[in-house]
Structures are given as C-alpha cells and as structure tokens.
Design a protein around this motif. Structure first.
Motif, PDB file in Angstrom:
ATOM      1  N   ASP A 144       0.840  -1.206   0.000  1.00 55.95           N
ATOM      2  CA  ASP A 144       0.000   0.000   0.000  1.00 55.95           C
ATOM      3  C   ASP A 144       0.872   1.252   0.000  1.00 55.95           C
ATOM      4  O   ASP A 144       2.038   1.215   0.425  1.00 55.95           O
ATOM      5  N   LYS A 146       0.387   5.467   0.959  1.00 57.73           N
ATOM      6  CA  LYS A 146      -0.497   6.551   1.444  1.00 57.73           C
ATOM      7  C   LYS A 146       0.168   7.868   1.095  1.00 57.73           C
ATOM      8  O   LYS A 146       1.389   7.996   1.200  1.00 57.73           O
ATOM      9  N   THR A 500      -2.631  -6.733  -4.267  1.00 57.45           N
ATOM     10  CA  THR A 500      -3.067  -5.855  -3.167  1.00 57.45           C
ATOM     11  C   THR A 500      -2.701  -4.402  -3.430  1.00 57.45           C
ATOM     12  O   THR A 500      -3.523  -3.490  -3.244  1.00 57.45           O
ATOM     13  N   LEU A 501      -1.471  -4.168  -3.876  1.00 60.40           N
ATOM     14  CA  LEU A 501      -1.029  -2.782  -4.065  1.00 60.40           C
ATOM     15  C   LEU A 501      -1.923  -2.045  -5.063  1.00 60.40           C
ATOM     16  O   LEU A 501      -2.417  -0.949  -4.776  1.00 60.40           O
ATOM     17  N   GLN A 503      -4.920  -2.814  -6.161  1.00 57.32           N
ATOM     18  CA  GLN A 503      -6.313  -2.675  -5.695  1.00 57.32           C
ATOM     19  C   GLN A 503      -6.430  -1.548  -4.673  1.00 57.32           C
ATOM     20  O   GLN A 503      -7.390  -0.780  -4.692  1.00 57.32           O
ATOM     21  N   ASN A 504      -5.435  -1.441  -3.794  1.00 54.28           N
ATOM     22  CA  ASN A 504      -5.466  -0.350  -2.803  1.00 54.28           C
ATOM     23  C   ASN A 504      -5.356   1.013  -3.477  1.00 54.28           C
ATOM     24  O   ASN A 504      -6.048   1.964  -3.102  1.00 54.28           O
ATOM     25  N   LEU A 505      -4.485   1.112  -4.489  1.00 56.14           N
ATOM     26  CA  LEU A 505      -4.319   2.398  -5.182  1.00 56.14           C
ATOM     27  C   LEU A 505      -5.596   2.797  -5.918  1.00 56.14           C
ATOM     28  O   LEU A 505      -5.973   3.969  -5.954  1.00 56.14           O
ATOM     29  N   LYS A 507      -8.626   1.790  -5.041  1.00 61.82           N
ATOM     30  CA  LYS A 507      -9.634   2.083  -4.012  1.00 61.82           C
ATOM     31  C   LYS A 507      -9.453   3.510  -3.484  1.00 61.82           C
ATOM     32  O   LYS A 507     -10.421   4.242  -3.299  1.00 61.82           O
ATOM     33  N   ASP A 508      -8.181   3.895  -3.296  1.00 62.13           N
ATOM     34  CA  ASP A 508      -7.896   5.248  -2.779  1.00 62.13           C
ATOM     35  C   ASP A 508      -7.926   6.309  -3.872  1.00 62.13           C
ATOM     36  O   ASP A 508      -7.567   7.461  -3.637  1.00 62.13           O
TER      37      ASP A 508
END
Ligand code: FAD
Length: 578
Positions: A144, A146, A500-501, A503-505, A507-508
């Motif tokens: 992830d 941020k 995961t990376l 999908q997180n990017l 999502k954010d």
C-alpha cells in the motif's frame, strides 16, 4: 536532499535508478537524491521474467543482433564519487564477433542469460550507491501507499517507510483475476484426482516438477511464445532432443525419450501459429525501411497522435504503414510472390489486410492452409527460400517501424477509443513482430511430423470436462487431455489486476484506468494524471500498467528507452527549480 522510492526492481526499475543519477549528474547540481528501492525477488535488475536461474529452454524473442540497441551505462561522477559504467549487452556477451557474417543465422539468447546481465548491471550500481549511503534496497513487496502531501508512506507486510517525496512505480506484470473458464478448470482439477490445471505457464520449473509422464496428454490454452517455451522444456528437460539436420536452415528432427508426455495439444481462438523472424541480417534487410521512409512515417504518426489536427480514427496508422510497405514489397521483385498489381492497388490491399487479417487474397498466405503447411511456408519465407507473401512483408516491416510507433505514439492526445484501436492493431501484429526464431518453428514442425504435437483441434475447439480431464472437439476430431496449461499471459487491464497494491491504489483513487481495457492514465512524463481541481501527485508509473498512455510496454529494449529518461530528467529539473 530528495527522497525517491522505486517500487519494482525489474529492468525498468534498474533503468529508472540509473536514469535518475544520470539526470542529476547531467544537471551539474551538487544536490543529492536518495532512493529506497523495493524488490522482493532474489535477482533484482532481472526480476522473475529474466530470472538467471530459469531453464535455458526459455528463449528471448529478440536476436542478439537486435539487442545491440540495449546500450550500456556511462560512468556517472558526482563530486569525488563515481558510479562505475557498465557495458552494453553486446559488449558484455562473449562472442567471436568476427566469425558472424550477414548470412549467419541470428542467435536468440536464453532469457536466463539476459537475466545474468541485468542482475550484474544492477549489482554494480547498488554497490556504489550503498557505499555513498544513497540507496536502501528493501527485499519486500509493497502492499500500500499513502499520500499525505508532501510525503508518501510506503507499506510492506513487515514495515512502513515514511518521508518519501516521490515514487516511481515499475512493478511490471501484475496478476489479474482468473477468467471464468480458468476458475472452472481449477475447480475441476481439485474435484478430480487425475487432471491437473496450471493457471500460469511460468515458472516452467513448477510444471516440470509435476506428475507429467509418457502417458500424459498435455493441453495448452494458447499457441504463442509461452507454449513454445513449454514444449521445449517438456521434451528437452525430459530427455528428448532436437537433432539439427541443416545448420543453415535450422531444420531439426525430434528424437523422443521415454519420459516426455505422449502428446501435446495446443488450441487458441484464431488457431494461427507464431510467425518466425527472418533467419539472418541478409533476409531481414529486405524489410528494413529507408531512413527517409522511416522519418516520414515518424512524422505522420506523430501528427496523427499529437499534432495540431489529431486523428479521429486509427486509419492514419494504416495509411502511414501502407506508404512504407508498398515500395518495400515492390522492391522484393522475384523474391515476392508473383503479381502485377500497381502501387495503388497494393496500398489498398495492405490497408484492408491490416484492418482485417481474415481476408482471402492471392498475395496473402491463406488461413485455410493446414497449420503444418502454413508453418513450413513461413519458415521458407524467413530463410529466403519461399516467395514472400504480402502479409509476411507487412509483419516484418511493422517490426522495423515498431520502435518509431512506440516513441511517436507516447502520451497521445486522442480519444481513448482511438488509442485502444491503435493498440489493438499493434497487438495483432505481434504474431509477426514478436515472432520466435526460425529454429523454434522448425522444432514445432519436427514435433508435428513425429506425431507428438497434435494440431487437429487447434482452432477454437469445444471443451468439455470429464472425470479424467478434458475432451477437445473440433468438427469430427476429438482428443482427451489430462493436464491443462494456461499459456496465455494476462493483458494489463487495470480493472482486472488483483494484486493488493494496485487494488489499494484504485480504491484510494490514486490511479485510474485510461480506458476500461487499458492501464493507468499518465501524463507526458509518466506521472499519474489527477483531475483538474486536484493538485499534482509526484507518483510516476512506467511500463506495462500505463498501457494506453504509452504503447510498446512489453519489450526489453523499451525498458531502457526514452520514457524512463524523460521522467528522470523532468523530475530532477523540477527538484532543482524548487
Ligand atoms: C513470461 C514473460 C516473458 C517475456 N519474454 C520477453 C522476451 O522474450 N523479450 C522481451 O523483449 N520481453 C519479454 N517480456 C516482456 C517483459 O515484460 C519486459 O521485457 C520486461 O521484463 C519489463 O520490465 P519491467 O521492469 O517493466 O517489469 P517486470 O520485468 O515485470 O519487473 C517488475 C518487477 O517488479 C516487482 N514487483 C511487482 N510488484 C511489486 C510490489 N508490489 N512491490 C515491490 N516489487 C514489486 C517484481 O518482482 C518484478 O521484479 C516477457 C514478459 C513475460 C511476463
């Protein structure tokens, strides 16, 4: 001091690192930059695609002659410190260059050899930068990111790194969600003891370790380069070999063993084989456009993609390609299939064929030919012994034009649908442009003649599951398969990536797809585009995931190209202007 993070230490990550320090050196500034590089794989610089330890039956699809384009790293000096240079691939390989003539068959190295080169190149820059305290390599996967302006926080499973000013994402090939068909086959394998399903062709070693013996019939979903790698591995690594019958034409005979599978059964949607590259420089030069033709082509593509009056349709690429192809086809004379067509007739035929590969015409190799015959004819053209058809000529000219398309079509100012059409055209050329060596197709021919490669259900068969495997049916032909290997690599469709990376990017909302079938939307320097009302985010994405903003993301030479240097130069320039 600016803190960078490079996420993904494959070939692009390596070149991003080199380009950053080279840009700083060229700027003559005495400012410093520090890099944290994330790469979980054991051989950074190479990554898993170029793993130096992979089987030597996995071959590259670019000739060692073509790899002359992979330039070395110059020595980089700042203050009293020196990052040593590293040779180009051609200078690095040990080769008796003097014995190679224009008629010597081209050589295609194993991917492992390129991996050894890339890893050695990586290690030398890492050693120097670590010595100056400017580089930290973290052997972990990033899950992830941020962004709380002005800094990023990068999160792995074990730790989080704060205070990063800028990120470049060079994560390359990412897994995507399995298709319904593959999910079903995977379930089928779980529920029944006999069948095995491999949802990925690589690493080949995993497949070699499975229970596959002389009683197994192996099915291949896909008839491209991965299937060829697997066929070589599942024969040679199981004791068989290909005996060279003719050193020049690379004709081979298959010598079976007791351990390899009983039969190999590939199938694909179009059922067409990969087309071999020309045998040597002499044949290849027949298809090389002149400098003038190439620069006119570059201008036309650039105008269509980024000029004042950009194209409304992908037709501009067809027209500019046909302009290059026609004089080359005419110049082949008696080496080409006999005809009395005028330039203008050839021009429209070329355009029609590029838009629709299914058309039938006496100048085109018919798709109705039996596959074995098709492969034999294409090998004949590649070695200069069979008269060249227009489609073979277009495919090879397209390959010569491809670096120009890739550089002139970067960050096009075109509607997404037109970009998608241009990409589809380039993808369709890959049967030729990304084609294997003549020797690979000679191996397929030998396997077919020996009865081990069965091409009778090649074109889009019906597939039914039963307790012992799969039944493939095409017209009157039926074949049972016990082990199924998916040899089709996922397309870089951002919305289907399931790591995961990414999908997180998503999502954010840190990244967004350029077109639903394509990758991340980036600007001219590779930075992710943000909506007009939001401020710039120093997150660059280079390579496969930005397909759509750029094309030509899947070739090793592109990893060492101007898109990476333009990101690095721009980034350093902005840092110095602050
Ligand atoms: C099976 C296969 C065969 C190929 N064969 C050829 C060929 O013969 N010729 C050719 O020109 N091209 C070939 N290609 C195309 C290939 O993609 C490029 O040549 C090149 O490897 C792209 O480099 P890259 O650095 O962009 O991506 P990659 O090579 O994919 O490297 C990306 C790196 O990022 C790392 N990474 C991924 N996710 C994360 C994360 N979350 N955190 C940290 N690190 C991460 C990976 O471990 C990997 O090392 C092949 C590709 C594949 C998949």
């Amino acid at each position: 001091m600016r803190n960078y993070a490079i996420i993904g230490g494959g070939p692009r990550g390596l070149y991003a690192l080199e380009s950053l320090y080279l840009a700083l050196f060229n700027s003559e500034s005495n400012k410093e930059v520090k890099v944290t590089l994330f790469e979980p794989f054991a051989y950074p610089g190479a990554g898993w695609v170029w793993n130096p330890e992979q089987v030597t039956t996995n071959w590259l699809n670019i000739t060692e002659r073509g790899l002359q384009g992979l330039k070395g790293r110059p020595e980089i000096q700042f203050g009293t410190s020196i990052i040593p240079g590293f040779p180009s691939y051609s200078d690095w390989i040990e080769k008796e260059k003097d014995t190679i003539t224009d008629n010597t068959p081209d050589t295609f190295p194993p991917r492992a050899k390129m991996g050894t080169y890339l890893n050695a190149r990586f290690e030398t820059i890492v050693k120097a930068l670590q010595g100056f305290g400017l580089l930290l390599v973290i052997k972990e996967k990033v899950v992830d990111i941020k962004y709380i302006p002005p800094h990023f926080e990068i999160i792995t499973k074990q730790q989080s790194i704060k205070g990063i000013d800028e990120i470049v994402l060079t994560v390359g090939h990412q897994d995507t969600e399995l298709s319904e068909q593959l999910k079903k086959w995977q379930e089928h394998a779980k529920e029944n003891k006999v069948p095995q399903t491999f949802t990925e062709p690589y690493p080949v070693e995993k497949i070699l370790q499975a229970t596959i013996d002389k009683t197994t019939v192996v099915g291949f979903r896909g008839f491209g380069l991965a299937t060829i790698d697997l066929l070589r591995a599942l024969t040679i690594k199981k004791g068989a070999h290909f005996e060279i019958l003719n050193e020049h034409t690379r004709e081979v005979a298959f010598k079976p063993s007791e351990k390899h599978p009983e039969k190999f059964v590939p199938f694909s949607l179009d059922g067409l084989p990969m087309v071999p590259k020309p045998l040597n420089k002499t044949v290849d030069d027949l298809f090389a456009p002149s400098e003038d033709a190439l620069s006119a082509f570059a201008k036309a593509v650039n105008q269509g993609a980024c000029g004042e009056h950009t194209a409304k349709h992908h037709y501009f690429l067809l027209e500019s390609m046909a302009e290059v192809v026609v004089p080359i086809f005419l110049s082949l004379g008696s080496k080409a299939i006999e005809h009395d067509y005028t330039s203008s007739e050839l021009y429209y035929l070329a355009i029609n064929y590029i838009s629709n590969k299914e058309i039938d015409h006496p100048l085109l190799l018919s798709h109705k030919l039996p596959t074995l015959e098709m492969m034999q004819d294409q090998v004949g053209m590649a070695i200069g012994e069979v008269q060249i058809t227009l489609d073979y000529c277009i495919g090879q000219v397209w390959r010569h034009c491809q670096p120009t398309i890739y550089s002139e079509f970067s960050y096009p100012e075109l509607p997404d649908a037109v970009v998608a059409e241009v990409i589809a055209l380039d993808e369709a050329s890959k049967r030729y442009t990304y084609g294997p060596p003549v020797e690979s197709i000679q191996q397929l021919i030998a396997l077919t003649k020996a009865g081990y490669l069965d091409l009778s259900v090649l074109k889009d068969p019906d597939i039914n599951l039963h307790n012992e495997g799969w039944k493939l049916k095409l017209e009157e032909q039926e074949l049972d398969v016990h082990t199924m290997i998916n040899a089709v690599l996922d397309a870089p469709e951002l919305v289907k990536v399931n790591t995961t990376l990414i999908q997180n990017l998503l999502k954010d909302k840190m990244i967004e797809p350029k077109h639903t079938d394509l990758g991340i939307r980036t600007d001219d320097y590779g930075y992710v585009e943000v909506p007009e009302d939001k401020s710039f985010v120093p997150l660059a994405v280079l390579g496969r995931l930005s397909k759509g903003s750029v094309i030509g993301v899947d070739a090793i030479l592109e990893c060492f190209g101007k898109r990476i240097t333009s990101w690095a130069n721009h980034s350093i320039k902005c840092m110095l202007e602050k």
